[in-house]
Design an enzyme around this catalytic site. Structure first.
Site, PDB file in Angstrom:
ATOM      1  CB  SER A  78      60.103  18.260  87.410  1.00  0.00           C
ATOM      2  OG  SER A  78      59.752  18.056  88.756  1.00  0.00           O
ATOM      3  CG  HIS A 106      62.405  19.528  83.622  1.00  0.00           C
ATOM      4  ND1 HIS A 106      62.059  18.489  82.796  1.00  0.00           N
ATOM      5  CD2 HIS A 106      62.478  19.005  84.868  1.00  0.00           C
ATOM      6  CE1 HIS A 106      61.908  17.392  83.507  1.00  0.00           C
ATOM      7  NE2 HIS A 106      62.160  17.668  84.780  1.00  0.00           N
ATOM      8  CE  LYS A 136      64.579  15.032  83.529  1.00  0.00           C
ATOM      9  NZ  LYS A 136      63.911  13.842  84.002  1.00  0.00           N
TER      10      LYS A 136
HETATM   11  C1  LIG Z   1      64.154  18.481  88.135  1.00  0.00           C
HETATM   12  C2  LIG Z   1      64.882  17.176  88.055  1.00  0.00           C
HETATM   13  N1  LIG Z   1      66.089  17.066  88.629  1.00  0.00           N
HETATM   14  C3  LIG Z   1      66.792  15.927  88.583  1.00  0.00           C
HETATM   15  C4  LIG Z   1      66.296  14.812  87.969  1.00  0.00           C
HETATM   16  C5  LIG Z   1      67.105  13.561  88.015  1.00  0.00           C
HETATM   17  O1  LIG Z   1      67.945  13.477  86.922  1.00  0.00           O
HETATM   18  P1  LIG Z   1      68.448  12.031  86.429  1.00  0.00           P
HETATM   19  O2  LIG Z   1      67.292  11.373  85.765  1.00  0.00           O
HETATM   20  O3  LIG Z   1      69.575  12.342  85.499  1.00  0.00           O
HETATM   21  O4  LIG Z   1      68.896  11.283  87.650  1.00  0.00           O
HETATM   22  C6  LIG Z   1      65.026  14.867  87.349  1.00  0.00           C
HETATM   23  C7  LIG Z   1      64.405  13.719  86.654  1.00  0.00           C
HETATM   24  O5  LIG Z   1      64.899  12.780  86.200  1.00  0.00           O
HETATM   25  C8  LIG Z   1      64.314  16.076  87.392  1.00  0.00           C
HETATM   26  O6  LIG Z   1      63.095  16.169  86.836  1.00  0.00           O
END
Ligand SMILES: Cc1ncc(COP(=O)(O)O)c(C=O)c1O
Length: 280
Positions: A78, A106, A136
């Site tokens: 990320s 991502h 995303k």
């Molecule tokens: C790699 C990654 N996993 C999980 C999440 C969390 O997902 P959510 O926003 O749906 O809770 C994020 C960012 O939000 C992320 O960048």
């Protein structure tokens, strides 16, 4: 589906992995994979970022002492936008009888023809636990797990963040289905964010983008913040990522490209970054 990506990761790992088990996790994996690993109360060992040899050494040393093991990584990282070496990780995990779990937050919708990081390495990689978020590229909200029907049954019955938290509103599910239909129907559209990111890296002579996320490391947090403010004044929303999200001294601008960004604006952005941020 879970209420969010964070809820997915915090529920999936503890549902599959217990106190006596082993979790090996990439040191740069997202905070919610770490949360899930810790909530499982298993032995949690980080391996160096995308270092398959280090993972192999840890598995050779520790795997025998634990009934179950899970290897957890982002499919696309990320903060750096790089791809995890999934074919190699899958091979090592299989050899050591460990589950491989990817967080494709991502990746889904933007790499591998829109099908995510599992498809971004040529042949499809066999990843038994693929998690992601709708927040995303899908443009909505909610977290998901793709796995065998036996695993999904178990998750339905054991994942606390699934059982004890409200499910998605129907409109949110419908919006996600519409977005997935679009991605499936039009792979050329799904390829645009990465193509735009590559235009940007080419213009600035940076290493070629492997995802729509492009980091430009500035160094000190204050300097990264100032650069972010300068870009905002020019009409570009580019977040400064600072410690503790990234290691000290590596504060950065995190550029993320979408299909909607016009090429002329990417050229203007690259010129500003070159002249007013990198060359100062
Ligand atoms: C790699 C990654 N996993 C999980 C999440 C969390 O997902 P959510 O926003 O749906 O809770 C994020 C960012 O939000 C992320 O960048």
């Amino acid at each position: 589906m879970f209420g969010s990506g964070y809820l997915a990761n915090s529920g999936i790992i503890p549902a599959l992995i217990d106190r006596e088990d082993l979790v090996l996790i990439d040191e740069l994996a997202h905070a919610c994979l770490w949360a899930g690993a810790r909530l499982s109360r298993a032995t949690v060992l980080p391996f160096r970022h995308s270092d398959v040899a280090h993972l192999e050494t840890l598995l050779a040393e520790h795997r025998g002492r634990h009934p179950r093991a899970l290897v957890a990584t982002d499919g696309v990282f990320s903060m750096d936008g790089d791809l995890a070496p999934l074919p190699e990780l899958a091979e090592v995990a299989l050899y050591h009888d460990a589950w491989l779990m990817t967080d494709d937050a991502h990746g889904i919708g933007v790499v591998g023809g829109g099908r995510g990081s599992t498809f971004a390495h040529g042949a499809k990689v066999d990843v038994p636990l693929q998690m992601g978020t709708l927040s995303k590229a899908i443009g909505g909200y909610g977290g998901y797990l793709c796995a065998s029907s036996a695993v999904i049954d178990l998750i339905h019955n054991r994942a606390r963040t699934f059982i004890y938290s409200t499910g998605l509103p129907p409109a949110t599910a419908a919006a996600a289905i519409a977005a997935l239909d679009l991605i499936e129907r039009d792979p050329a559209y799904a390829a645009l964010p990465l193509a735009k990111a590559r235009t940007f890296t080419r213009l600035l002579n940076l290493p070629e983008a492997t995802s729509p996320i492009v980091p430009v490391v500035i160094g000190e947090a204050g300097a990264a913040l100032k650069a972010s403010q300068l870009l905002e004044a020019e009409g570009f929303l580019v977040i400064a990522i600072r410690p503790p999200t990234v290691p000290a001294g590596t504060a950065r601008l995190r550029f993320t490209f979408s299909a909607a960004h016009p090429d002329a604006e990417i050229e203007r952005l690259a010129a500003i970054v070159r002249q007013r941020i990198l060359e100062r």
